[in-house]
Design a protein around this motif. Structure first.
Motif, short mmCIF file in Angstrom:
data_model
loop_
_atom_site.label_atom_id
_atom_site.label_comp_id
_atom_site.label_asym_id
_atom_site.label_seq_id
_atom_site.Cartn_x
_atom_site.Cartn_y
_atom_site.Cartn_z
N THR A 1 2.85 5.71 6.98
CA THR A 1 2.84 5.65 5.52
C THR A 1 2.02 6.80 4.96
O THR A 1 1.23 7.43 5.66
N LEU A 2 2.20 7.00 3.66
CA LEU A 2 1.46 8.04 2.95
C LEU A 2 -0.04 7.88 3.15
O LEU A 2 -0.77 8.83 3.41
N ILE A 3 -0.50 6.62 3.07
CA ILE A 3 -1.95 6.39 3.17
C ILE A 3 -2.45 6.69 4.58
O ILE A 3 -3.50 7.29 4.76
N ASP A 4 -1.66 6.29 5.59
CA ASP A 4 -2.07 6.60 6.97
C ASP A 4 -2.20 8.10 7.17
O ASP A 4 -3.17 8.59 7.76
N ARG B 1 0.84 -1.21 0.00
CA ARG B 1 0.00 0.00 0.00
C ARG B 1 0.86 1.25 0.00
O ARG B 1 0.83 2.05 0.92
N LEU B 2 1.69 1.38 -0.99
CA LEU B 2 2.64 2.48 -1.07
C LEU B 2 2.67 2.96 -2.51
O LEU B 2 2.21 2.26 -3.41
N PRO B 3 3.23 4.16 -2.74
CA PRO B 3 3.44 4.56 -4.14
C PRO B 3 4.26 3.47 -4.86
O PRO B 3 5.11 2.83 -4.24
N LEU C 1 -2.74 7.27 -5.86
CA LEU C 1 -2.94 6.39 -4.71
C LEU C 1 -3.79 7.06 -3.65
O LEU C 1 -4.74 6.48 -3.12
N HIS D 1 4.48 15.04 -4.05
CA HIS D 1 5.14 13.84 -3.50
C HIS D 1 6.27 13.41 -4.44
O HIS D 1 6.14 13.53 -5.65
N LEU E 1 -5.31 9.30 5.45
CA LEU E 1 -6.55 8.91 6.12
C LEU E 1 -6.75 9.72 7.40
O LEU E 1 -7.87 10.05 7.77
#
Lengths: 430, 331
Positions: free
Chosen positions: B89-92, A320-322, B117, B109, B95
């Motif tokens: 992480t980027l997603i964390d 779940r990363l770029p 993403l 980025h 969110l």
């Protein structure tokens, strides 16, 4: 004693499919009975009889290059989950990779792996060992001791030994021990940091990319050193058209060289990464369609010997990363068979021919007596329906990690039963 | 019209009409920004968060100013140094921010595809302010606006994009945009800085400035992205300047009315001679900065249309003729 009757038998050795039955006794195939043969079949009052209902019965798949994350990363995959996934996918022997944490580079670690595998895995497990200590490309491992401990082959997996002097000594020593060495054909300096195959597509996505020629460059070096040392050499995955002539030359010259490829490079191409889908990030990166077609053709005409799943579990966090930062690798134990059947359904290969690449050739290369449908061979068998359609849901897979590129894909081919050493280790739900 | 998609992630999938609607609205914001009172309530009540995982003073301040002039509540997050270092992480991070109910995330980025993403994970609109070497849509839009105002049109022009194409998201977005409008695009630079297969994007490749610039209407210089280079791409900066830098000798190959552009920040003496950069009769580099704010205001207004349901026109000066400012970008 067990009789599997009314089956379509797939015999990779004779490249034939015919109806008949198989009798299993004491863990080995006792007799093969062809339905057209005159005369009755041997029967036994106490025998268990399985009606195969005309479905295909073939030798179990031998999968070279499976990553089971023991020791070190059991949260990604264990021998139990990998073994269960394997038999559900018709794989009866997993040849596991040494790129664990720590690497499988001493007899002690190899014995640990062996013990864990025997305890937990319903499929047979043959561990490979690292060629150099810590897979760091400097000192060779105890190849002799490791062979005695049961190492099936030697490989530093995707860490390429760059120093030619170190590599040639490893190969020379391994040749003297009769060991099989498995190489990874990818120039590590060209491929450093690459996430895709170079070309217009990768340039459009703005991804760092490696030329397909990085494979040929490394292969030419490896084959030259194999020639120099006379080692038994296997290339884990060949994925580009440009590398094929070198392989062809080496085999024409009679060197003991074989070659594999991965199911993902046979059935997917670089366009699949569109949208930065990290489940399609594998090593080496997926290629263009013309390379994919060249590899399928090389498989069909026998230049490429072996198909592997290159099963590489990765957890959600590392995917779940770029795209550039995400981990490489895809799981494949349960999808190897249905994905490979695409090549049968699209007319590239016949079913018995496909089975040479899935079971006969890998078993033969490792010196195993499995992989064949003949009396006296171990009763490692898979019963499957090659036409059964389904839509893959990744959460239905048995691997701990769910990083399959085939999620949501329409596939054909379901395993009905799997036998290892005559024991029923898997029964599908139809 | 607004955008057909919820996010602005790149130029590649925009239609000509979508691009033109941004440019037309931006033209009006240019005039708006030149008034002494430059504040509207178009985005009042909406929250804009600028997430910059890479340092960029100019782009970040341009987005900040654009948001503030439209009345949005703007928050800047310099993320290069904070949570990512702590292992988030980027997603964390996204969110977490998403839980605070923002309306617009502006994202910069270092990895290609990062904005895509994020867009898949959050509920608000995402505006890509540059991802890796992939796209930088507002830069291409502001370049297009600058060209349209300086040359009076955005089609049938010969445009040379020069320098470090390989590491440049600006180049990719510009190639996508300019090729939609029937222009001749030339890419000029050393082959080590030319992406593989770029010839298949419909551009001509030139190995030297003389042939690349001959007869051009627009010369777009790119910054040599030294921070993105992991090894030797060029032998030295002085050789680079000698062969691919823009000096008066090279610029003389272009049409007499050709303009010079640069996305900034410039490396003077590496890719561009300071004298040309500062020549206000030829260089539109500072206009690009001005257009940047207007284009970002327009893009954000259109992105937020669906949220606001309110036309952007109310606070704007009466409509201005667009794209007819040929030869006088410095009114």
């Amino acid at each position: 004693m067990m009789i599997l009757e009314n089956a379509t038998l797939i015999d990779p050795e004779s490249e034939r499919a015919f109806s008949g039955s198989v009798t299993i006794k004491d863990g080995v195939i006792a007799t093969i009975h062809e339905a057209s043969d005159a005369g009755g079949q041997e029967t036994d009052a106490g025998a268990r009889v399985v009606d195969c209902d005309g479905h295909c019965l073939a030798p179990g798949i031998v999968d070279i290059g499976v990553k089971v994350c023991e020791p070190g990363e059991r949260h990604k995959e264990s021998f139990r989950t990998a073994g269960e996934a394997a038999v559900a996918g018709g794989i009866t022997t997993m040849v596991v990779r040494p790129d664990t944490v720590p690497a499988i580079d001493t007899p002690e670690i190899l014995e640990f792996v062996h013990r864990r595998a025997v305890q937990d895995s319903p499929a047979r497990v043959l561990p490979m060992a690292a060629l150099t200590r810590g897979r760091s490309g400097r000192e060779m491992t105890e190849i002799g001791f490791l062979l005695d401990a049961g190492a099936a082959a030697f490989s530093d997996a995707d860490n390429v030994v760059q120093d030619n002097r170190v590599f040639s000594r490893c190969l020379t020593y391994a040749a003297g021990c009769g060991a099989l060495v498995i190489g990874h054909a990818q120039d590590p300096t060209l491929s450093a940091g690459a996430a895709a195959t170079s070309g217009a597509f990768a340039s459009r996505l703005g991804l760092p990319a490696v030329s397909p020629l990085a494979e040929r460059i490394q292969l030419e070096r490896d084959l030259a050193l194999a020639e120099m040392t006379g080692v038994r050499f296997h290339v884990d995955q060949l994925t580009t058209a440009a590398a094929l002539p070198a392989l062809h030359r080496a085999r024409d010259a009679g060197f003991d060289v074989t070659c594999g490829t991965s199911i993902h490079h046979l059935t997917l191409n670089e366009i699949d990464i569109e949208g930065y889908r990290t489940f399609f990030k594998v090593k080496p990166p997926l290629r263009g369609e013309s390379d994919r077609m060249a590899v399928v053709e090389a498989l069909a005409d026998g230049q490429i010997d072996i198909i592997s799943s290159m099963h590489t579990p990765q957890d959600e966090e590392s995917k779940r990363l770029p795209f550039e930062e995400a981990a490489s690798g895809a799981i494949g134990l349960e999808t190897l068979l249905p994905a490979a059947l695409r090549l049968v359904h699209d007319g590239s290969l016949s079913l018995p021919r496909l089975w040479r690449h899935l079971s006969l050739h890998p078993a033969r290369r490792l010196g195993l007596d499995s992989g064949r449908l003949t009396s006296g061979a171990p009763a490692d068998l898979v019963l499957f329906d090659p036409a059964k359609p389904f839509v893959l849901d990744r959460f239905s897979l048995r691997s701990k990690s769910k990083n399959t590129p085939f999620d949501g894909h329409r596939l054909q081919g379901r395993v009905l039963m799997t036998f290892v050493g005559g024991e029923t280790v898997y029964v599908g739900d139809g | 019209m607004g955008f057909s998609a919820r996010h602005l992630l790149g130029i590649e999938h925009l239609s000509k009409a979508e691009i033109e609607s941004v440019l037309d609205l931006a033209d009006r914001y240019v005039a708006f920004n030149r008034q002494s009172t430059k504040h509207s309530d178009t985005l009042a009540g909406l929250t804009q968060i600028n997430m910059f995982f890479e340092d960029s003073t100019r782009t970040q301040s341009s987005f900040e100013l654009a948001g503030k002039r439209l009345g949005a509540d703007v928050m800047n997050m310099g993320l290069r140094t904070s949570s990512l270092r702590k292992g988030e992480t980027l997603i964390d991070t996204a969110l977490t921010l998403n839980a605070m109910n923002p309306d617009l995330l502006v994202v910069r980025h270092p990895s290609s595809g990062a904005a895509d993403l994020l867009a898949a994970k959050v509920e608000c609109a995402v505006l890509n302010a540059g991802d890796g070497r992939h796209e930088h849509p507002t830069q291409a839009l502001l370049d297009a606006l600058t060209i349209r105002r300086a040359k009076g049109r955005l089609h049938r022009l010969t445009i040379a994009i020069c320098g470090d194409i390989a590491h440049s998201r600006v180049a990719r977005s510009n190639i996508f945009l300019l090729s939609k409008f029937d222009n001749r695009i030339r890419l000029v630079g050393p082959r080590t800085l030319m992406p593989t297969g770029i010839d298949r994007f419909g551009a001509e490749i030139h190995d030297n400035m003389a042939s690349g610039l001959r007869g051009c209407d627009v010369v777009m210089m790119l910054r040599l992205q030294r921070e993105r280079m992991d090894g030797a791409f060029i032998p030295s900066e002085r050789e680079y300047f000698h062969r691919w830098g823009l000096g008066s000798r090279e610029f003389a190959m272009a049409r007499p009315d050709a303009i010079v552009m640069h996305p900034g920040p410039m490396n003077r003496g590496v890719e561009i001679d300071g004298e040309i950069a500062d020549d206000i009769s030829r260089s539109v580099i500072r206009d690009q900065v001005e257009m940047g704010v207007a284009v970002r205001m327009a893009a954000m207004t259109l992105l937020m249309l669906s949220r606001r349901g309110r036309p952007p026109d109310e606070d704007l000066p009466a409509s201005l003729p667009t794209g007819i400012r040929s030869g006088d970008p410095h009114r």
